[in-house]
Enzyme design. Structure first.
Site, PDB file in Angstrom:
ATOM      1  N   VAL A   1       0.647  -1.104   0.105  1.00 55.71           N
ATOM      2  CA  VAL A   1      -0.014   0.019  -0.074  1.00 55.71           C
ATOM      3  C   VAL A   1       0.790   1.523  -0.019  1.00 55.71           C
ATOM      4  O   VAL A   1       0.681   1.961  -0.557  1.00 55.71           O
ATOM      5  CB  VAL A   1      -0.760  -0.016   1.235  1.00 55.71           C
ATOM      6  CG1 VAL A   1      -1.862   1.220   1.136  1.00 55.71           C
ATOM      7  CG2 VAL A   1      -1.747  -1.222   1.225  1.00 55.71           C
TER       8      VAL A   1
ATOM      9  N   LYS B   1      -7.336  -1.898   9.475  1.00 53.49           N
ATOM     10  CA  LYS B   1      -8.219  -2.231   9.911  1.00 53.49           C
ATOM     11  C   LYS B   1      -8.373  -2.912  11.021  1.00 53.49           C
ATOM     12  O   LYS B   1      -8.985  -2.872  12.067  1.00 53.49           O
ATOM     13  CB  LYS B   1      -9.161  -3.233   9.142  1.00 53.49           C
ATOM     14  CG  LYS B   1      -8.361  -4.313   8.220  1.00 53.49           C
ATOM     15  CD  LYS B   1      -8.113  -3.820   6.985  1.00 53.49           C
ATOM     16  CE  LYS B   1      -7.006  -4.754   6.492  1.00 53.49           C
ATOM     17  NZ  LYS B   1      -7.152  -5.101   4.969  1.00 53.49           N
TER      18      LYS B   1
ATOM     19  N   GLY C   1     -10.863  -1.152   0.479  1.00 52.84           N
ATOM     20  CA  GLY C   1      -9.892  -0.756  -0.516  1.00 52.84           C
ATOM     21  C   GLY C   1     -10.382   0.553  -1.006  1.00 52.84           C
ATOM     22  O   GLY C   1     -10.698   1.420  -0.425  1.00 52.84           O
TER      23      GLY C   1
ATOM     24  N   ILE D   1     -13.479   1.397  -2.269  1.00 51.86           N
ATOM     25  CA  ILE D   1     -14.796   1.739  -2.146  1.00 51.86           C
ATOM     26  C   ILE D   1     -14.858   2.943  -1.236  1.00 51.86           C
ATOM     27  O   ILE D   1     -14.624   2.619  -0.187  1.00 51.86           O
ATOM     28  CB  ILE D   1     -15.741   0.704  -2.034  1.00 51.86           C
ATOM     29  CG1 ILE D   1     -15.515  -0.405  -3.003  1.00 51.86           C
ATOM     30  CG2 ILE D   1     -17.175   1.096  -1.731  1.00 51.86           C
ATOM     31  CD1 ILE D   1     -16.304  -1.819  -2.887  1.00 51.86           C
TER      32      ILE D   1
ATOM     33  N   GLU E   1      -3.149 -10.408   3.396  1.00 51.89           N
ATOM     34  CA  GLU E   1      -2.559  -9.856   4.461  1.00 51.89           C
ATOM     35  C   GLU E   1      -1.176 -10.750   4.810  1.00 51.89           C
ATOM     36  O   GLU E   1      -1.188 -11.695   4.290  1.00 51.89           O
ATOM     37  CB  GLU E   1      -3.429 -10.224   5.845  1.00 51.89           C
ATOM     38  CG  GLU E   1      -4.558  -9.137   5.917  1.00 51.89           C
ATOM     39  CD  GLU E   1      -4.371  -7.627   6.027  1.00 51.89           C
ATOM     40  OE1 GLU E   1      -3.389  -7.298   6.562  1.00 51.89           O
ATOM     41  OE2 GLU E   1      -4.945  -7.087   4.950  1.00 51.89           O
TER      42      GLU E   1
ATOM     43  N   LYS F   1     -13.427  -5.419   9.780  1.00 52.31           N
ATOM     44  CA  LYS F   1     -14.119  -4.385   8.753  1.00 52.31           C
ATOM     45  C   LYS F   1     -15.657  -3.987   9.053  1.00 52.31           C
ATOM     46  O   LYS F   1     -16.068  -2.975   9.245  1.00 52.31           O
ATOM     47  CB  LYS F   1     -14.170  -4.817   7.293  1.00 52.31           C
ATOM     48  CG  LYS F   1     -12.838  -4.768   6.816  1.00 52.31           C
ATOM     49  CD  LYS F   1     -12.081  -5.279   5.581  1.00 52.31           C
ATOM     50  CE  LYS F   1     -11.055  -5.220   5.178  1.00 52.31           C
ATOM     51  NZ  LYS F   1     -10.472  -5.979   3.828  1.00 52.31           N
TER      52      LYS F   1
HETATM   53  N1  LIG Z   1      -2.558  -4.959   0.963  1.00 51.78           N
HETATM   54  C1  LIG Z   1      -3.648  -4.479   0.636  1.00 51.78           C
HETATM   55  O1  LIG Z   1      -4.286  -5.011  -0.373  1.00 51.78           O
HETATM   56  C2  LIG Z   1      -4.143  -3.887   1.834  1.00 51.78           C
HETATM   57  C3  LIG Z   1      -5.604  -3.052   1.572  1.00 51.78           C
HETATM   58  C4  LIG Z   1      -6.335  -2.396   2.674  1.00 51.78           C
HETATM   59  C5  LIG Z   1      -5.759  -2.232   3.637  1.00 51.78           C
HETATM   60  N2  LIG Z   1      -4.215  -2.908   3.968  1.00 51.78           N
HETATM   61  C6  LIG Z   1      -3.675  -2.519   5.103  1.00 51.78           C
HETATM   62  O2  LIG Z   1      -2.536  -1.566   4.942  1.00 51.78           O
HETATM   63  C7  LIG Z   1      -1.507  -1.684   5.900  1.00 51.78           C
HETATM   64  C8  LIG Z   1      -0.088  -2.120   5.035  1.00 51.78           C
HETATM   65  O3  LIG Z   1      -0.699  -3.312   4.491  1.00 51.78           O
HETATM   66  P1  LIG Z   1       0.561  -3.743   3.080  1.00 51.78           P
HETATM   67  O4  LIG Z   1      -0.031  -4.825   2.316  1.00 51.78           O
HETATM   68  O5  LIG Z   1       1.190  -2.577   2.424  1.00 51.78           O
HETATM   69  O6  LIG Z   1       1.624  -4.558   3.878  1.00 51.78           O
HETATM   70  P2  LIG Z   1       3.285  -4.881   3.518  1.00 51.78           P
HETATM   71  O7  LIG Z   1       3.290  -5.183   1.977  1.00 51.78           O
HETATM   72  O8  LIG Z   1       3.680  -5.949   4.311  1.00 51.78           O
HETATM   73  O9  LIG Z   1       4.084  -3.561   4.068  1.00 51.78           O
HETATM   74  C9  LIG Z   1       4.197  -3.258   5.331  1.00 51.78           C
HETATM   75  C10 LIG Z   1       5.231  -2.310   5.479  1.00 51.78           C
HETATM   76  O10 LIG Z   1       5.271  -1.915   6.754  1.00 51.78           O
HETATM   77  C11 LIG Z   1       6.633  -1.838   7.374  1.00 51.78           C
HETATM   78  N3  LIG Z   1       6.770  -2.031   8.829  1.00 51.78           N
HETATM   79  C12 LIG Z   1       6.231  -3.056   9.351  1.00 51.78           C
HETATM   80  N4  LIG Z   1       6.434  -3.004  10.779  1.00 51.78           N
HETATM   81  C13 LIG Z   1       7.036  -1.701  10.965  1.00 51.78           C
HETATM   82  C14 LIG Z   1       7.516  -0.848  12.111  1.00 51.78           C
HETATM   83  N5  LIG Z   1       7.426  -1.262  13.238  1.00 51.78           N
HETATM   84  N6  LIG Z   1       7.824   0.378  11.693  1.00 51.78           N
HETATM   85  C15 LIG Z   1       8.048   0.707  10.271  1.00 51.78           C
HETATM   86  N7  LIG Z   1       7.567   0.181   9.234  1.00 51.78           N
HETATM   87  C16 LIG Z   1       7.135  -1.188   9.651  1.00 51.78           C
HETATM   88  C17 LIG Z   1       7.361  -2.662   6.383  1.00 51.78           C
HETATM   89  O11 LIG Z   1       8.828  -2.576   6.523  1.00 51.78           O
HETATM   90  P3  LIG Z   1       9.818  -3.133   5.372  1.00 51.78           P
HETATM   91  O12 LIG Z   1       9.571  -2.681   3.998  1.00 51.78           O
HETATM   92  O13 LIG Z   1      11.232  -2.540   5.984  1.00 51.78           O
HETATM   93  O14 LIG Z   1       9.721  -4.554   5.753  1.00 51.78           O
HETATM   94  C18 LIG Z   1       6.881  -2.583   5.148  1.00 51.78           C
HETATM   95  O15 LIG Z   1       7.262  -1.561   4.318  1.00 51.78           O
HETATM   96  C19 LIG Z   1      -1.833  -3.135   6.831  1.00 51.78           C
HETATM   97  O16 LIG Z   1      -2.605  -2.622   7.946  1.00 51.78           O
HETATM   98  C20 LIG Z   1      -3.038  -3.706   5.893  1.00 51.78           C
HETATM   99  O17 LIG Z   1      -4.171  -4.378   6.649  1.00 51.78           O
HETATM  100  C21 LIG Z   1      -3.864  -3.576   2.952  1.00 51.78           C
END
Ligand SMILES: NC(=O)c1ccc[n+]([C@@H]2O[C@H](COP(=O)([O-])OP(=O)(O)OC[C@H]3O[C@@H](n4cnc5c(N)ncnc54)[C@H](OP(=O)(O)O)[C@@H]3O)[C@@H](O)[C@H]2O)c1
Length: 409
Positions: free
Chosen positions: A15, A97, A126, A128, A182, A197
């Protein structure tokens, strides 16, 4: 607020990178990402290294940063970041969430205390725009029902498995590779993510604070090959549905797989798409469909929240503020189908009204009406699969039982 917004970004995963792409291509909004806080400094990045830090205080203490955008995958640390940002007078946008659903009371209290807003459109479905619609468009309507597919990863898996005959493991691996899943896929397939959600939606739609663990939750991780065969044979699809239903002054909510027939609003919603059907007393039924996961769609919701902060937008939690007199209840009945391996003992006594069942070489299937509290107990059993019947809508037990009394009188 200044014309050009300065952002401090936490997280540069699916994201975070989606948001960066969206921000660099949007024309209307002038923003600058001053720093990005990540966890693993050794990871290769698509931006120059000077953007990145692992020191969260560098962002939180920067007086030039207006907005903290929290996009990490760790709910406890996310809460600390949001709390500390508010304390330092910064507005916050988050897509977490789990954190919002579990800590909403504290988030609301912190917003009041420090006078800065927290927006979280990206946390639910997302791209919506459902939260802002519930807050703004439906603020004076009475919601009767809100029901939808709110998890892109499981919808993607169900589409690939039921329509394309892929194995569950392959479909899950694809969902992960596409960034829909996730970091911990149990949150998706176990139905936890939809319950987070739904908990948030219950607040904005009905003014009710229902913690996620109070919502009866059935995942898709126990579906059997026999369930998929049954769906194909009956021309049904299986969707993981999150729904909240108002009857008088009571609201029932649950997350569970459901058989849907052609013609149902959710039947044609496939792959990572999400859909939310909202039925208002005055507006009647409206269906919102869009991509519920992935970097760009979720990034677009985060972009919209950042943009709304230019005019100091904040959620008013209107339905909580006006006394709706609604309460949450688990005293409900609903129609389900329970299946299991033929060696597993299934008893009609689990049902408040047993409708029938059969046994084949590969499966044992019973159908009927169960109490929601019984369903909660049945979710503890790992040897059975539970799917809501086509068209099933939970109804308050006291109303359903009165109906039966009248019928039999
Ligand atoms: N993916 C989706 O489609 C989606 C949709 C809606 C909502 N979300 C929500 O959006 C959020 C992010 O999701 P994502 O899919 O982008 O996750 P992701 O791809 O796993 O990326 C997580 C990021 O968070 C960083 N991180 C983790 N712990 C940290 C900390 N303590 N301090 C600083 N940075 C930290 C990681 O750092 P590194 O890069 O160094 O590992 C990485 O860059 C989550 O809450 C998820 O539930 C995701």
């Amino acid at each position: 607020m200044k014309k050009k917004l300065s952002l401090g970004l936490f997280g540069f995963g699916c994201v975070g990178q989606g948001l960066h792409r969206v921000l660099s291509e949007t024309l209307g909004l002038q923003t600058e990402i001053r720093k990005i806080c990540i966890r693993h400094p050794e990871k290769p990045r698509s931006l120059p290294l000077e953007y990145f830090t692992t020191d969260r205080e560098l962002l939180l203490n920067d007086p030039d940063i207006d907005i903290i955008v929290e996009l990490i995958d760790d709910a406890d640390t996310a809460f600390e970041i949001v709390r500390d940002a508010l304390k330092r007078g910064k507005a916050v946008v988050t897509a977490n969430k789990r954190m919002v659903a579990n800590r909403l009371d504290e988030l609301r209290e912190l917003q009041q205390r420090y006078g800065r807003p927290v927006l979280y459109e990206g946390a639910v479905c997302g791209s919506i725009p459902i939260i802002r619609n519930l807050e703004e468009y439906y603020d004076n309507d009475f919601i009767n029902r809100i029901e939808g597919i709110v998890n892109g990863s499981t919808n993607y898996i169900l589409t690939k498995v039921t329509e394309e005959g892929k194995s569950y493991a392959t479909a899950l691996a694809e969902a992960q590779a596409n960034g829909f899943a996730e970091s911990d896929p149990r949150l998706d397939v176990g139905g936890y993510d939809p319950s987070f959600k739904l908990s948030i939606l219950l607040t904005h739609a009905f003014g009710l604070r229902v913690r996620p663990e109070k919502i009866v939750r059935v995942g898709i991780d126990r579906l059997t090959a026999a369930d998929l065969d049954y769906a194909r044979a009956e021309h049904l699809r299986i969707k993981l549905v999150a729904g909240a239903y108002r009857f008088g002054d009571e609201v029932i909510a649950l997350v569970a797989p459901k058989y849907v027939a052609e013609g149902h609003a959710l039947y044609a919603v496939r792959n990572e798409f999400n859909a939310v059907s909202v039925e208002g007393l005055f507006a009647e039924e409206q269906l919102f469909v869009g991509k519920g996961a992935g970097g760009n769609p979720t990034g677009s919701a985060v972009l919209s929240d950042i943009s709304a902060l230019r005019y100091d937008y904040r959620y008013e939690y209107r339905k909580s503020a006006i006394s709706t007199g609604l309460s949450f209840t688990e005293d409900a009945l609903l129609d389900v189908s329970i299946s299991a391996d033929p060696s597993v003992r299934l008893s009609p006594s689990e049902f408040s009204r047993f409708k029938g069942g059969y046994r084949t070489k590969t499966s044992n299937r019973l159908e009927g009406e169960v109490r929601l509290s019984t369903l909660r107990d049945l979710t503890q059993r790992e040897d059975i699969s539970i799917i809501l019947a086509p068209g099933a809508v939970p109804r308050p037990a006291k109303i359903a039982e009165k109906h039966v009394e009248l019928e039999t009188a």
